[in-house]
Write an enzyme that holds these catalytic residues in place. Structure first.
Site, short mmCIF file in Angstrom:
data_model
loop_
_atom_site.label_atom_id
_atom_site.label_comp_id
_atom_site.label_asym_id
_atom_site.label_seq_id
_atom_site.Cartn_x
_atom_site.Cartn_y
_atom_site.Cartn_z
N ILE A 1 0.98 -6.67 15.94
CA ILE A 1 2.26 -6.95 15.27
C ILE A 1 3.42 -6.69 16.23
O ILE A 1 4.37 -7.48 16.30
CB ILE A 1 2.37 -6.08 14.00
CG1 ILE A 1 1.35 -6.53 12.95
CG2 ILE A 1 3.80 -6.10 13.44
CD1 ILE A 1 1.18 -5.57 11.77
N ASN B 1 7.06 0.96 15.48
CA ASN B 1 5.94 0.22 14.89
C ASN B 1 4.57 0.79 15.23
O ASN B 1 3.59 0.48 14.55
CB ASN B 1 6.07 -1.24 15.37
CG ASN B 1 4.83 -2.03 15.20
OD1 ASN B 1 4.50 -2.45 14.08
ND2 ASN B 1 4.08 -2.26 16.28
N SER C 1 3.80 -0.01 5.36
CA SER C 1 2.61 -0.81 5.02
C SER C 1 2.59 -1.01 3.51
O SER C 1 3.17 -0.21 2.76
CB SER C 1 1.34 -0.06 5.44
OG SER C 1 0.20 -0.70 4.91
N TYR D 1 -3.65 7.69 6.04
CA TYR D 1 -2.86 6.49 6.36
C TYR D 1 -1.89 6.18 5.22
O TYR D 1 -0.69 5.98 5.44
CB TYR D 1 -3.81 5.30 6.58
CG TYR D 1 -3.12 4.04 7.03
CD1 TYR D 1 -2.82 3.82 8.38
CD2 TYR D 1 -2.76 3.05 6.12
CE1 TYR D 1 -2.20 2.65 8.80
CE2 TYR D 1 -2.13 1.89 6.53
CZ TYR D 1 -1.85 1.68 7.87
OH TYR D 1 -1.22 0.53 8.29
N LYS E 1 2.24 6.32 5.45
CA LYS E 1 3.08 5.12 5.29
C LYS E 1 4.09 5.30 4.14
O LYS E 1 5.21 4.81 4.21
CB LYS E 1 2.20 3.89 5.08
CG LYS E 1 1.37 3.53 6.32
CD LYS E 1 2.26 3.21 7.51
CE LYS E 1 1.49 2.69 8.71
NZ LYS E 1 2.34 2.31 9.84
N THR F 1 -5.10 -8.39 13.16
CA THR F 1 -4.82 -7.85 14.50
C THR F 1 -6.07 -7.07 14.93
O THR F 1 -7.02 -6.95 14.15
CB THR F 1 -3.63 -6.87 14.50
OG1 THR F 1 -4.00 -5.72 13.72
CG2 THR F 1 -2.37 -7.48 13.93
#
Ligand code: NAD
Length: 258
Positions: free
Chosen positions: A23, A96, A148, A163, A167, A198
């Site tokens: 990204i 990012n 996210s 995670y 976020k 990705t």
């Protein structure tokens, strides 16, 4: 100023963390295409150099590569110093860099928890803080943080509590900085992508086998492409978004709508 001029990033200097690939690389490419000079900041300096070289060749922008671990305040500050020496100012920052670990909560080690929080939340804080200090002195600047859709929903079936928590933290951090800096010319927003194709997803042995399941749940029936995040980031980096701060943009093909 007409809309095309507002959307132009001509003459702007921007850094992108996690810019070597995925990204970050795609958004860096869009910044260059919109006229900006862009620094690729990454832990992986070799790939960052290749990306910077490729973008310079393809777009003619003044691109450079800096190696930095966003979890280390000294490395972040050294990167900003080098950036200012090279570019003289900082118009926008795309914070990012991020990682994902898929581990059941009851099995997660302290080190695993800390690693994810360090990169995804502390790393965004350290880079946004370093960028903010420069921008507050200048009296202008735009910061874009990568959150996210995992800040909004709990992904299934993979276990990724660290995670998701990191976020969600990025969104609240973004809003807090936006409020603190709103009257001083510095805007802070976040993007919340859905599943994007990705290396993080396509090359992960844990995640790759789940893609068919995710697609079955996705209203559009597919992953997003990194290039489908370019437009929002160009908008947020430049003058077109001058009244936009403290906002989170969910770009997920309606995944979180139900
Ligand atoms: P990626 O793994 O392809 O790229 C991440 C880049 O960040 C790599 O170049 C890596 O070297 C760099 N990086 C990792 N740790 C770093 C550190 N400590 N310091 C500096 N650089 C570091 O991942 P991606 O899919 O491009 O993800 C980019 C961001 O988007 C991440 O924050 C991720 O959480 C977020 N995101 C991704 C998806 C997705 O489905 N791919 C969805 C939502 C959000």
């Amino acid at each position: 100023m007409g809309i095309l001029e507002q959307m132009s990033l001509k003459g702007k200097a921007i850094f992108v963390t996690g810019g070597a690939r995925g990204i970050g690389k795609s958004v860096a490419e869009a910044f260059c295409q919109a006229g900006a000079d862009v620094a690729i900041v990454d832990l992986d300096l070799e790939t960052a150099k290749e990306t910077a070289e490729q973008l310079r060749r393809d777009t003619g922008s003044d691109t450079r590569a800096y190696g930095a671990d966003v979890t280390d305040p000294e490395q972040v500050n050294a990167m900003i110093e080098a950036f200012l020496k090279d570019y003289g100012k900082l118009d926008a920052a795309f914070c990012n860099a991020g990682i994902c670990l898929n581990v059941p909560a009851e099995e997660m080690t302290f080190a695993q928890w800390k690693k994810v929080l360090d990169v995804n939340l502390t790393g965004v804080f350290l880079t946004a803080q370093a960028a903010g200090k420069v921008m507050l002195k200048q009296g202008y600047g735009s910061i874009i943080n990568t959150a996210s859709m995992s800040a909004h929903i709990v992904n299934v079936p993979q276990p990724q509590c660290a995670y998701n928590a990191s976020k969600a933290g990025v969104i609240q951090l973004t809003k807090s900085l936006a409020i603190e800096w709103a009257k001083r010319g510095v805007r802070v927003n976040s993007i919340s992508p859905g599943y994007i194709g990705t290396d993080l997803t396509l090359s992960s042995p844990d995640l790759k086998p789940l893609i068919a399941q995710w697609n079955a749940m996705a209203p559009m029936g597919r992953l997003g492409k990194p290039s489908e995040l370019q437009g929002i980031c160009v908008y947020l980096a430049g003058d077109a978004s001058s009244f936009t701060t403290g906002a989170d943009f969910v770009i997920d093909g309606a995944f979180t709508c139900f």
